[in-house]
Write a protein that holds these residues in place. Sequence first.
Motif, PDB file in Angstrom:
ATOM      1  N   ASP A   8      -1.272  -7.408  -9.766  1.00  0.00           N
ATOM      2  CA  ASP A   8      -1.478  -5.954  -9.748  1.00  0.00           C
ATOM      3  C   ASP A   8      -2.134  -5.451  -8.467  1.00  0.00           C
ATOM      4  OD1 ASP A   8      -0.275  -5.519 -12.252  1.00  0.00           O
ATOM      5  OD2 ASP A   8      -2.134  -6.051 -13.279  1.00  0.00           O
ATOM      6  N   THR A   9      -1.940  -6.142  -7.356  1.00  0.00           N
ATOM      7  CA  THR A   9      -2.459  -5.708  -6.064  1.00  0.00           C
ATOM      8  C   THR A   9      -1.402  -4.852  -5.383  1.00  0.00           C
ATOM      9  OG1 THR A   9      -3.740  -7.731  -5.825  1.00  0.00           O
ATOM     10  CG2 THR A   9      -3.327  -6.480  -3.816  1.00  0.00           C
ATOM     11  N   GLU A  10      -1.796  -3.655  -4.941  1.00  0.00           N
ATOM     12  CA  GLU A  10      -0.863  -2.825  -4.183  1.00  0.00           C
ATOM     13  C   GLU A  10      -0.772  -3.374  -2.766  1.00  0.00           C
ATOM     14  OE1 GLU A  10      -0.169   1.692  -4.303  1.00  0.00           O
ATOM     15  OE2 GLU A  10      -1.441   1.368  -2.539  1.00  0.00           O
ATOM     16  N   LEU A  11       0.458  -3.616  -2.325  1.00  0.00           N
ATOM     17  CA  LEU A  11       0.708  -4.158  -0.996  1.00  0.00           C
ATOM     18  C   LEU A  11       1.425  -3.120  -0.145  1.00  0.00           C
ATOM     19  CD1 LEU A  11       2.022  -7.666  -2.065  1.00  0.00           C
ATOM     20  CD2 LEU A  11      -0.270  -7.100  -1.231  1.00  0.00           C
ATOM     21  N   ARG A  12       1.042  -3.054   1.116  1.00  0.00           N
ATOM     22  CA  ARG A  12       1.695  -2.172   2.083  1.00  0.00           C
ATOM     23  C   ARG A  12       2.372  -3.079   3.103  1.00  0.00           C
ATOM     24  NH1 ARG A  12      -0.950   0.052   6.647  1.00  0.00           N
ATOM     25  NH2 ARG A  12      -2.856  -0.579   5.608  1.00  0.00           N
ATOM     26  N   ILE A  13       3.665  -2.873   3.281  1.00  0.00           N
ATOM     27  CA  ILE A  13       4.444  -3.686   4.212  1.00  0.00           C
ATOM     28  C   ILE A  13       4.777  -2.829   5.420  1.00  0.00           C
ATOM     29  CG2 ILE A  13       6.534  -5.069   4.527  1.00  0.00           C
ATOM     30  CD1 ILE A  13       6.558  -5.261   1.383  1.00  0.00           C
ATOM     31  N   ARG A  14       4.367  -3.301   6.590  1.00  0.00           N
ATOM     32  CA  ARG A  14       4.625  -2.582   7.844  1.00  0.00           C
ATOM     33  C   ARG A  14       5.584  -3.421   8.682  1.00  0.00           C
ATOM     34  NH1 ARG A  14      -0.457  -1.414  11.238  1.00  0.00           N
ATOM     35  NH2 ARG A  14      -0.765   0.126   9.604  1.00  0.00           N
ATOM     36  N   LEU A  15       6.672  -2.785   9.122  1.00  0.00           N
ATOM     37  CA  LEU A  15       7.672  -3.431   9.961  1.00  0.00           C
ATOM     38  C   LEU A  15       7.798  -2.706  11.288  1.00  0.00           C
ATOM     39  CD1 LEU A  15      10.491  -3.743   7.292  1.00  0.00           C
ATOM     40  CD2 LEU A  15       9.205  -5.643   8.246  1.00  0.00           C
ATOM     41  N   GLY A  16       7.964  -3.460  12.351  1.00  0.00           N
ATOM     42  CA  GLY A  16       8.190  -2.866  13.664  1.00  0.00           C
ATOM     43  C   GLY A  16       9.028  -3.804  14.509  1.00  0.00           C
ATOM     44  N   GLU A  17       9.931  -3.236  15.308  1.00  0.00           N
ATOM     45  CA  GLU A  17      10.762  -4.060  16.190  1.00  0.00           C
ATOM     46  C   GLU A  17       9.919  -4.628  17.316  1.00  0.00           C
ATOM     47  OE1 GLU A  17      15.022  -2.865  16.892  1.00  0.00           O
ATOM     48  OE2 GLU A  17      14.143  -0.948  16.273  1.00  0.00           O
ATOM     49  N   SER A  18      10.237  -5.862  17.681  1.00  0.00           N
ATOM     50  CA  SER A  18       9.569  -6.509  18.810  1.00  0.00           C
ATOM     51  C   SER A  18      10.624  -7.236  19.634  1.00  0.00           C
ATOM     52  CB  SER A  18       8.497  -7.492  18.327  1.00  0.00           C
ATOM     53  OG  SER A  18       9.099  -8.635  17.749  1.00  0.00           O
ATOM     54  N   ALA A  19      10.239  -7.772  20.758  1.00  0.00           N
ATOM     55  CA  ALA A  19      11.178  -8.478  21.631  1.00  0.00           C
ATOM     56  C   ALA A  19      11.783  -9.697  20.940  1.00  0.00           C
ATOM     57  CB  ALA A  19      10.479  -8.896  22.920  1.00  0.00           C
ATOM     58  N   VAL A  37       2.919  -5.854  -7.159  1.00  0.00           N
ATOM     59  CA  VAL A  37       3.511  -6.971  -7.891  1.00  0.00           C
ATOM     60  C   VAL A  37       2.760  -7.081  -9.217  1.00  0.00           C
ATOM     61  CG1 VAL A  37       4.073  -9.416  -7.851  1.00  0.00           C
ATOM     62  CG2 VAL A  37       4.088  -8.109  -5.724  1.00  0.00           C
ATOM     63  N   ALA A  38       3.475  -6.801 -10.289  1.00  0.00           N
ATOM     64  CA  ALA A  38       2.865  -6.748 -11.616  1.00  0.00           C
ATOM     65  C   ALA A  38       2.329  -8.117 -12.046  1.00  0.00           C
ATOM     66  CB  ALA A  38       3.877  -6.256 -12.636  1.00  0.00           C
ATOM     67  N   ALA A  39       1.325  -8.078 -12.893  1.00  0.00           N
ATOM     68  CA  ALA A  39       0.692  -9.302 -13.384  1.00  0.00           C
ATOM     69  C   ALA A  39       1.665 -10.192 -14.154  1.00  0.00           C
ATOM     70  CB  ALA A  39      -0.503  -8.951 -14.271  1.00  0.00           C
TER      71      ALA A  39
END
Length: 99
Positions: free
Chosen positions: A64-75, A9-11
């Motif tokens: 300017d922080t690099e973000l990693r988005i992790r998604l996973g299916e759950s119940a 997300v840019a400054a």
Amino acid sequence: MIHESTITVAADHPAFAGHFPGRPILPGVVLLGLAVRALGNVSGHPLPRYEIAAAKFLRPVGPDTELRIRLGESASGWRFDIFAADDVVATGTLRVGAP
């Protein structure tokens, strides 16, 4: 199956303006929007209806922080975790098609 994506997300993102002067912090609603957008990318189309079943914001995110988005299916829906480096900054569950 786990899905991951990254974004910086840019400054100059409008959410940083006035939030907060002298120490800009990305609002939680923007982090939630990134998780929803990532889930839309996984499904192949924008999500017209979804519910934020749970959300926790654990650490502030600056410009300017690099973000990693992790998604996973759950119940109970789709679990998301958002990381800055190895730190979890937000976590929660999204339900698709909820009223």
